[in-house]
Design a protein around this motif. Structure first.
Motif, PDB file in Angstrom:
ATOM      1  N   ALA A 154      -7.228  16.289  -3.557  1.00  0.00           N
ATOM      2  CA  ALA A 154      -6.068  15.412  -3.796  1.00  0.00           C
ATOM      3  C   ALA A 154      -4.833  16.255  -4.084  1.00  0.00           C
ATOM      4  O   ALA A 154      -4.125  16.054  -5.060  1.00  0.00           O
ATOM      5  N   GLY A 157      -0.991  14.768  -4.594  1.00  0.00           N
ATOM      6  CA  GLY A 157      -0.655  13.867  -5.695  1.00  0.00           C
ATOM      7  C   GLY A 157       0.136  14.564  -6.792  1.00  0.00           C
ATOM      8  O   GLY A 157       0.458  15.752  -6.698  1.00  0.00           O
ATOM      9  N   ASN A 294       1.679   3.119  -8.813  1.00  0.00           N
ATOM     10  CA  ASN A 294       0.860   4.269  -9.180  1.00  0.00           C
ATOM     11  C   ASN A 294      -0.624   3.963  -9.018  1.00  0.00           C
ATOM     12  O   ASN A 294      -1.402   4.797  -8.538  1.00  0.00           O
ATOM     13  N   GLY A 297      -2.560   4.467  -5.687  1.00  0.00           N
ATOM     14  CA  GLY A 297      -3.134   5.777  -5.414  1.00  0.00           C
ATOM     15  C   GLY A 297      -2.679   6.459  -4.149  1.00  0.00           C
ATOM     16  O   GLY A 297      -3.313   7.412  -3.703  1.00  0.00           O
ATOM     17  N   HIS A 298      -1.558   6.029  -3.563  1.00  0.00           N
ATOM     18  CA  HIS A 298      -1.112   6.633  -2.309  1.00  0.00           C
ATOM     19  C   HIS A 298       0.207   7.389  -2.465  1.00  0.00           C
ATOM     20  O   HIS A 298       0.835   7.754  -1.471  1.00  0.00           O
ATOM     21  N   THR A 299       0.603   7.631  -3.698  1.00  0.00           N
ATOM     22  CA  THR A 299       1.905   8.241  -3.949  1.00  0.00           C
ATOM     23  C   THR A 299       1.860   9.755  -3.752  1.00  0.00           C
ATOM     24  O   THR A 299       0.940  10.417  -4.221  1.00  0.00           O
ATOM     25  N   ARG A 300       2.852  10.286  -3.063  1.00  0.00           N
ATOM     26  CA  ARG A 300       3.014  11.736  -2.965  1.00  0.00           C
ATOM     27  C   ARG A 300       3.945  12.185  -4.084  1.00  0.00           C
ATOM     28  O   ARG A 300       5.110  11.825  -4.081  1.00  0.00           O
TER      29      ARG A 300
END
Length: 309
Positions: A154, A157, A294, A297-300
């Motif tokens: 991950a 993230g 948030n 779970g796809h936030t860069r």
């Protein structure tokens, strides 16, 4: 003062903007006028009651453990800071009650460091929890050094992207798992990207035939389960997302406030070796939406909350 609060466990709809008393400042604390906070997965997990067995809760709760702001008043036993100083902090106390989604916060001095001069308020507020999580894992648990090849699960993230940069700053080669759309971002941080999912073992083996020497896991689940097949003999493994890492002979880490570690992070930032990727900045009154995004779970990078300017 204004703050975001929730009066019972539940979904993001529990969050509301309210008037609350200004916090009292103890001898070892600093009253900080908050410029920005940031959202971490632990914020919504606490709100939903996942950690009720571990942390005593007093409602109403002000969420948030990350802060960036200006010192308004130090406590009587705090010579380290003066009014007007710009600071950041990972403000976690031993109970859940008062957090950083507020106009002011009383922060224990052990949780604070000076704000990096080259970061915006949103970036600065997004550094402490995620940065300390990565730093304490890589430096204290994994002991990453020059010559290591580190696999970061991950890697795009909030925590993972900082782990990539810290490992690179320590001289390590870094392999990072992420979706293909984030591969360019990982390359810009100095990592060699691989896509997660089926075939991960083959993709990593192609890049590092002998296996990696250290693994930092920020997602758990299938990624962590695949780790033994990706690691060289004697590799060190740490996870901040999945306690089952101990069954693999690794260590599980829950980040702790540490002024010295936070100061070390600030120095890396000011040296140009670490920066903070911001996905978006939302105003305080949209904290519920910030937590919703948030939790997807796809936030860069990180989601920040602007409290004041």
């Amino acid at each position: 003062m204004k703050a975001i609060v929730y009066g019972e466990y539940g979904g993001p709809e529990m969050l509301r903007l309210a008037e609350v008393p200004e916090p009292k400042v103890g001898p070892d604390s600093v009253l900080v006028e908050v410029r920005a906070a940031s959202v971490n997965p632990v914020d919504w997990k606490l709100r939903e009651g996942y950690l009720d067995a571990a942390i005593e809760t007093f409602f109403p709760v002000i969420p948030g453990w990350d802060v960036a702001g200006v010192v308004e008043r130090p406590g009587p036993s705090v010579p380290e800071f003066a009014p007007g100083d710009e600071v950041i902090g990972y403000v976690r106390e031993d109970v859940l009650r008062r957090g950083t989604y507020a106009q002011k916060v009383a922060a224990p001095v052990r949780s604070l460091a000076r704000k990096p001069r080259n970061l915006t308020w949103a970036q600065a507020a997004s550094l402490p929890l995620a940065g300390l999580t990565a730093y304490q894992s890589l430096v204290h648990r994994l002991r990453v050094a020059d010559g290591d090849t580190v696999l970061v699960h991950a890697a795009s993230g909030g925590v993972g992207s900082l782990a990539v940069q810290i490992a690179r700053a320590r001289g390590a080669r870094v392999i990072g798992t992420a979706s293909e759309r984030n591969h360019g971002f990982l390359r810009s941080l100095g990592a060699e990207p691989v896509s997660y999912g089926e075939g991960l073992e083959d993709r990593v083996s192609e890049i590092v035939p002998g296996g990696v020497t250290a693994v930092f896991d920020a997602v758990g689940g299938d990624a962590l389960a695949a780790t033994p097949k990706l690691a060289a003999e004697g590799a060190r493994v740490a996870s901040v997302a999945d306690g089952s890492v101990t069954e693999l002979g690794g260590s599980y880490l829950f980040v702790r406030p540490d002024s010295a570690d936070l100061t070390a992070l600030v120095e890396l930032v000011e040296a140009g070796k670490v920066t903070v990727e911001i996905a978006e900045v939302l105003p305080l009154e949209e904290a519920a939406e910030a937590q919703r995004r948030n939790a997807e779970g796809h936030t860069r990078g990180k989601i920040a909350i602007e409290v004041s300017r």
